[in-house]
Design a protein around this motif. Sequence first.
Motif, PDB file in Angstrom:
ATOM      1  N   LYS A   1      -3.890   7.092  -8.926  1.00 51.00           N
ATOM      2  CA  LYS A   1      -4.999   6.766  -8.036  1.00 51.00           C
ATOM      3  C   LYS A   1      -4.902   5.339  -7.541  1.00 51.00           C
ATOM      4  CE  LYS A   1      -8.156  10.023 -10.134  1.00 51.00           C
ATOM      5  NZ  LYS A   1      -9.415  10.233 -10.843  1.00 51.00           N
TER       6      LYS A   1
ATOM      7  N   ARG B   1       4.231   2.497  -9.974  1.00 55.99           N
ATOM      8  CA  ARG B   1       2.911   2.998  -9.573  1.00 55.99           C
ATOM      9  C   ARG B   1       2.008   3.036 -10.798  1.00 55.99           C
ATOM     10  NH1 ARG B   1       3.291   7.264  -4.978  1.00 55.99           N
ATOM     11  NH2 ARG B   1       5.271   6.724  -4.060  1.00 55.99           N
TER      12      ARG B   1
ATOM     13  N   SER C   1       0.861  -1.179   0.000  1.00 59.11           N
ATOM     14  CA  SER C   1       0.000   0.000   0.000  1.00 59.11           C
ATOM     15  C   SER C   1       0.906   1.240   0.000  1.00 59.11           C
ATOM     16  CB  SER C   1      -0.903  -0.016   1.237  1.00 59.11           C
ATOM     17  OG  SER C   1      -0.125   0.205   2.395  1.00 59.11           O
TER      18      SER C   1
ATOM     19  N   LYS D   1      -4.065   2.017  -5.565  1.00 61.35           N
ATOM     20  CA  LYS D   1      -3.976   1.684  -4.148  1.00 61.35           C
ATOM     21  C   LYS D   1      -2.815   0.745  -3.875  1.00 61.35           C
ATOM     22  CE  LYS D   1      -7.722   3.892  -3.121  1.00 61.35           C
ATOM     23  NZ  LYS D   1      -7.612   5.214  -2.590  1.00 61.35           N
ATOM     24  N   VAL D   2      -2.089   0.346  -4.936  1.00 61.24           N
ATOM     25  CA  VAL D   2      -1.007  -0.608  -4.784  1.00 61.24           C
ATOM     26  C   VAL D   2       0.245  -0.056  -5.462  1.00 61.24           C
ATOM     27  CG1 VAL D   2      -0.219  -2.944  -5.322  1.00 61.24           C
ATOM     28  CG2 VAL D   2      -2.607  -2.546  -4.726  1.00 61.24           C
TER      29      VAL D   2
END
Length: 113
Positions: free
Chosen positions: A97, A92, A70, A99-100
């Motif tokens: 946006k 990323r 996270s 989440k991981v």
Amino acid sequence: MNIGGGEAADQLVRMMLSGSEVAVRLSGSAIKNVLALTMALAKKHKTISGKVNLAKMLKETRDVRRFAMSPEQYQQFRQRAGKQKILFSAIRDSDNKGKVVDVIMPVTEIDRA
């Protein structure tokens, strides 16, 4: 009896010139060797710790592992990895946006992480 004393002065000047010539040659040789070493190290620049580009990591090592984290876990990992000098790369989502965060590390660094 030597009245003029010119021979002693000539010898002294000759010795000083030859001594300074040797010093200049040695320092020039040392500078040349240091620059050659610096250029060799600059060409083989290898990052050994911290965040690196994934392409650069894959050039240096082929055996890597992926860990999903996270964003909060990733921030903590970055802080600890900086202290322990761990080599890693982060991936990323392009829209920011996600989440991981995927962290890619060489197998040799997993033990230390």
